[in-house]
Design a protein around this motif. Sequence first.
Motif, PDB file in Angstrom:
ATOM      1  N   GLY A   1      -7.484   1.200  -4.641  1.00  0.00           N
ATOM      2  CA  GLY A   1      -6.370   0.305  -4.933  1.00  0.00           C
ATOM      3  C   GLY A   1      -5.985  -0.541  -3.729  1.00  0.00           C
ATOM      4  N   HIS A   2      -6.039   0.047  -2.532  1.00  0.00           N
ATOM      5  CA  HIS A   2      -5.767  -0.693  -1.298  1.00  0.00           C
ATOM      6  C   HIS A   2      -6.708  -1.888  -1.222  1.00  0.00           C
ATOM      7  CE1 HIS A   2      -5.067  -0.681   3.284  1.00  0.00           C
ATOM      8  NE2 HIS A   2      -5.860  -1.703   3.018  1.00  0.00           N
TER       9      HIS A   2
ATOM     10  N   HIS B   1       0.837  -1.207   0.000  1.00  0.00           N
ATOM     11  CA  HIS B   1       0.000   0.000   0.000  1.00  0.00           C
ATOM     12  C   HIS B   1       0.870   1.255   0.000  1.00  0.00           C
ATOM     13  CE1 HIS B   1      -3.278  -2.654   0.511  1.00  0.00           C
ATOM     14  NE2 HIS B   1      -3.101  -2.877   1.801  1.00  0.00           N
TER      15      HIS B   1
ATOM     16  N   CYS C   1      -6.020  -4.567  -3.943  1.00  0.00           N
ATOM     17  CA  CYS C   1      -4.820  -5.352  -3.629  1.00  0.00           C
ATOM     18  C   CYS C   1      -5.084  -6.319  -2.483  1.00  0.00           C
ATOM     19  CB  CYS C   1      -3.653  -4.423  -3.293  1.00  0.00           C
ATOM     20  SG  CYS C   1      -2.979  -3.567  -4.722  1.00  0.00           S
TER      21      CYS C   1
ATOM     22  N   LEU D   1      -6.042   5.561  -4.659  1.00  0.00           N
ATOM     23  CA  LEU D   1      -5.225   4.887  -3.641  1.00  0.00           C
ATOM     24  C   LEU D   1      -6.086   4.086  -2.676  1.00  0.00           C
ATOM     25  CD1 LEU D   1      -2.580   7.654  -2.895  1.00  0.00           C
ATOM     26  CD2 LEU D   1      -2.130   5.386  -3.876  1.00  0.00           C
TER      27      LEU D   1
ATOM     28  N   ALA E   1      -3.874   6.053   1.050  1.00  0.00           N
ATOM     29  CA  ALA E   1      -3.535   4.647   0.814  1.00  0.00           C
ATOM     30  C   ALA E   1      -3.882   3.763   2.004  1.00  0.00           C
ATOM     31  CB  ALA E   1      -2.054   4.521   0.471  1.00  0.00           C
TER      32      ALA E   1
ATOM     33  N   CYS F   1       6.126  -0.644  -8.541  1.00  0.00           N
ATOM     34  CA  CYS F   1       5.927   0.754  -8.134  1.00  0.00           C
ATOM     35  C   CYS F   1       7.244   1.515  -8.044  1.00  0.00           C
ATOM     36  CB  CYS F   1       5.173   0.816  -6.800  1.00  0.00           C
ATOM     37  SG  CYS F   1       3.439   0.320  -6.913  1.00  0.00           S
TER      38      CYS F   1
ATOM     39  N   THR G   1       2.341   1.964  -3.491  1.00  0.00           N
ATOM     40  CA  THR G   1       1.466   2.599  -4.483  1.00  0.00           C
ATOM     41  C   THR G   1       1.527   4.125  -4.404  1.00  0.00           C
ATOM     42  OG1 THR G   1      -0.483   2.504  -3.044  1.00  0.00           O
ATOM     43  CG2 THR G   1      -0.124   0.636  -4.549  1.00  0.00           C
TER      44      THR G   1
ATOM     45  N   LEU H   1       4.428  -6.125  -6.574  1.00  0.00           N
ATOM     46  CA  LEU H   1       3.787  -4.808  -6.685  1.00  0.00           C
ATOM     47  C   LEU H   1       4.757  -3.716  -6.249  1.00  0.00           C
ATOM     48  CD1 LEU H   1       1.283  -2.997  -7.156  1.00  0.00           C
ATOM     49  CD2 LEU H   1       0.695  -3.419  -4.760  1.00  0.00           C
TER      50      LEU H   1
END
Length: 178
Positions: A101-102, A5, A105, A98, A28, A146, A8, A142
């Motif tokens: 996305g958290h 996290h 993921c 974000l 995030a 990033c 990202t 990931l």
Amino acid sequence: MILGHAATTLVAKRAAPDMPWWLLLVSAFLIDIAMFTFVGLGIETMEPTGGSPSLSNAIVDMTFSHDLVPQIGWTLLAGAIAFVVSGRRLFALIAMALSLGHWLCDLVAGYGHFVFGPDSHPIGTDWYHLNLTAALTFEAALGVLCVFLFTRGKSYSPSAQIGLYGLFGVLPFAFLVI
């Protein structure tokens, strides 16, 4: 997923260099901030099932912080916070990305989630319980991606790059021994 996290935010910082780090990190980690708050208040639970505490032996109930229905609200809240603080739509969109996305993921590499509560449809892999090595490998991959996107075309010293790749690409595996 923990370091993933944070990783990202590197991509988000690349997209919006003037967005403050603290706002990126709050966005995030917003649903984890909510989860730990709810655990502290006794609304959600995260307890080890015996032996020494680890990611793979915890009983978790994250209905209000990590399930699908509440995630819609958390994503909107992340955007609202960013917009109120900055007055910038771009920052609000990045904060929303974000936060969402958290959650996405976590579906791949985290605890199992539900649509809304344990009596609803389960979603996600639950790799923290079923395959911790796979979860941490996804997180490390990931992280490496990033870092690559963050450093691409920039002149960072070799030691800074090694540090970033080590932090996000290697350190997640420490959770196998913690």
